[in-house]
Design an enzyme around this catalytic site. Structure first.
Site, PDB file in Angstrom:
ATOM      1  N   SER A   5       4.046   8.845  11.821  1.00 39.19           N
ATOM      2  CA  SER A   5       4.389   9.199  10.488  1.00 39.19           C
ATOM      3  C   SER A   5       5.413   9.659   9.837  1.00 39.19           C
ATOM      4  O   SER A   5       6.540   9.653  10.594  1.00 39.19           O
ATOM      5  CB  SER A   5       3.636   9.702   9.077  1.00 39.19           C
ATOM      6  OG  SER A   5       3.041   9.581   7.959  1.00 39.19           O
ATOM      7  N   ASP A  65       0.942  -1.102   4.974  1.00 39.55           N
ATOM      8  CA  ASP A  65       0.424   0.716   4.751  1.00 39.55           C
ATOM      9  C   ASP A  65      -0.026   1.571   3.517  1.00 39.55           C
ATOM     10  O   ASP A  65       1.760   1.386   3.304  1.00 39.55           O
ATOM     11  CB  ASP A  65       1.796   0.959   6.204  1.00 39.55           C
ATOM     12  CG  ASP A  65       1.354   2.679   6.618  1.00 39.55           C
ATOM     13  OD1 ASP A  65       0.983   3.878   5.340  1.00 39.55           O
ATOM     14  OD2 ASP A  65       1.717   3.355   7.879  1.00 39.55           O
ATOM     15  N   HIS A 109      -3.297   3.680   7.848  1.00 44.29           N
ATOM     16  CA  HIS A 109      -2.146   4.545   8.071  1.00 44.29           C
ATOM     17  C   HIS A 109      -2.252   4.659   9.905  1.00 44.29           C
ATOM     18  O   HIS A 109      -2.964   5.413  10.530  1.00 44.29           O
ATOM     19  CB  HIS A 109      -1.631   5.962   7.167  1.00 44.29           C
ATOM     20  CG  HIS A 109      -0.720   6.256   7.517  1.00 44.29           C
ATOM     21  ND1 HIS A 109       0.340   5.901   7.543  1.00 44.29           N
ATOM     22  CD2 HIS A 109      -0.417   7.467   7.637  1.00 44.29           C
ATOM     23  CE1 HIS A 109       1.118   6.985   7.973  1.00 44.29           C
ATOM     24  NE2 HIS A 109       0.748   7.666   8.042  1.00 44.29           N
TER      25      HIS A 109
END
Length: 502
Positions: free
Chosen positions: A218, A439, A468
């Site tokens: 991320s 995602d 994710h």
């Protein structure tokens, strides 16, 4: 009521939460490998508890607060280590980052073990976790944010109309001022992706390593992209998983969350439709989608036990991160549709953990704001956000009116001290970009953006999956094996590749 609302908000946040030669300030770093300078010892009790049953070692590394001022004050960054037990196979260090910005990473080596990281990776590397500057055990910062206050998540509330944007602007301005008022030691302005990348290089040097490998998820992809760009010859094997698309999060990146939700939601809708007899949310994916809008609008008008449409939208977004959360999400919708506030709140609430404590939530949100607002200048005109909300309410109706809404960055007290890190495509071919096709928060577009910027330094590994986090955190054998081969053997795919659904 306020306490209960804070619990629900904390849970919603918990599931949501996860530069080259043009810089004005030259990075102050060691010239190369040296003898290790780190003294390993026992980790703090909270890290021991979170990492159990895996045992980690912890240490601190001093870094300057301000790299532009060599004589500035120092802070200690806490790092953790899960050491390789195979000296003949050990390659070096694999630094880890869980995302955020604002996520603690000290227990991340243990989390990856619990998720089944391959033994070959554990043999090849010392896994190095850390609390980056401003987080947890590394000179933590605070804006004094309370879980039951008006600012309780890094994504603004859904704005139903222009008036809602204007109302949120007042809150955002207050939060920016509150951060400035709490910044008694001037630390907030030094929380940037560039400085954190410089910290990584200080840690590398302190560990006595000539190079370091890196695995970031991320926002951790932004940090990893910055490190590989600032220190290309000191980067070894870099894996960037669930990419935000650049070395920083900006307004466009925040708005891509809404694109991600639109792309991820059909997986849940299909799942729920196949279980209509259990949950009653719709017999087709289209009906499940209509249920979402109907329920959100009902809660806008008449909240159930303090749960309004905005909290439903935020919770739905966060629980699209993992397929394992689908049953809980479906139950939440079911209980809210039935008006069962007690059951709905029980599902929204989570067992208390250190990560959900008010101080930890304040720390996480404060770091998110500082890094995000310091990395790049955000628009200051409220009208810009009104226009964005109107646009995204139409093109991304599930969540666009939230992610385009105004944030405290519009009123931040500090101007960026240097330009954002520019992605450096002049370096070794050592960046593997790993990206699920669906995602919810870092859509596939982010992987394609970084692939274009890194050019031939990188390859893009796309996975026909949602959620994710793909490597180790997902369950696709192709993604697991391809990424592991790269980390262990250095075998970069010859070209971009797509892993079929597992």
């Amino acid at each position: 009521m306020k306490r209960e609302r804070g619990i629900g908000r904390s849970s919603a946040l918990a599931v949501v939460l996860g530069l080259s030669g043009s810089l004005l300030a030259a990075p102050a770093v060691a010239d190369g490998p040296r003898a290790p300078q780190v003294r390993w010892g026992t980790c703090p009790d909270d890290v021991v508890t979170e990492a159990a049953p895996t045992e980690l070692q912890c240490a601190t590394v001093p870094v300057p607060v301000d790299y532009a001022d060599p004589g500035s004050a120092r802070i200690d960054l806490m790092i953790s280590r899960l050491a390789s037990t195979a000296p003949d196979k050990r390659r070096g260090t694999l630094m880890l980052n869980p995302g955020g910005p604002g996520g603690s990473g000290l227990a991340l080596p243990a989390l990856l073990v619990a998720q089944g990281v391959p033994a070959d990776v554990l043999d090849s590397y010392d896994l190095i976790g850390m609390d980056t500057r401003g987080i947890g055990h590394s000179a933590p910062v605070s804006c004094g944010l309370a879980p039951d206050g008006p600012y309780f998540a890094n994504i603004p509330p859904y704005a139903a109309d222009d008036a809602a944007v204007t109302a949120q602007a007042k809150i955002a301005e207050q939060v920016a001022q509150q951060c400035a008022d709490h910044d008694s030691d001037g630390m907030l302005s030094h929380l940037t992706t560039a400085n954190t990348a410089r910290d990584l290089d200080r840690i590398r040097a302190a560990l006595g390593e000539e190079k370091t490998s890196y695995l970031g998820y991320s926002y951790g992809t932004a940090l990893g992209a910055a490190y590989a760009s600032m220190f290309p010859e000191r980067s070894d094997r870099i894996v960037l998983d669930s990419n935000i698309g650049d070395t920083h999060l900006d307004r466009d990146g925040m708005r891509r969350y809404a694109l991600g939700m639109e792309q991820a939601f059909p997986d849940f809708a299909k799942w729920a439709a196949a279980r209509h007899d259990s949950y009653g949310l719709g017999r087709t994916p289209a009906q499940v989608r209509r249920t979402y809008f109907t329920l959100a609008e009902q809660l806008d008008k008449a909240p159930v036990a303090g749960i309004d449409g905005n909290l439903l939208r935020l919770s739905t977004f966060g629980q699209l991160f993992k397929k394992l959360q689908y049953p809980k999400l479906a139950q939440q919708w079911q209980t809210l549709a039935d008006g069962d506030g007690t059951a709905a709140r029980r599902l929204l609430s989570q067992k208390a953990t250190a990560a959900e404590a008010p101080a930890a939530l304040d720390n996480s949100l404060s770091v998110f704001l500082a890094v995000t607002c310091n990395d790049i200048e955000w628009p200051r005109n409220v009208g810009t956000y009104r226009n964005g909300v109107a646009e995204d309410r139409e093109r991304y109706p599930l969540f666009g009116a939230a992610t385009a809404n105004i944030t405290p960055c519009a009123f931040w007290q500090h101007a960026p001290a240097e330009p954002p890190v520019a992605v450096n495509d002049d370096g070794p071919r050592n960046v593997l970009l790993v990206q699920n096709l669906r995602d919810p928060s870092t859509p596939h577009a982010g992987g394609k953006m970084l692939r274009q910027k890194f050019a031939d330094r990188s390859r893009l590994l796309s996975i026909d999956d949602g959620g994710h986090g793909a490597y180790v955190l997902g369950d696709n054998p192709c993604a697991l094996n391809t990424t592991t081969r790269f980390l262990v053997e250095g075998r970069m795919p010859a070209k971009d590749m797509l892993c079929p659904a597992g």
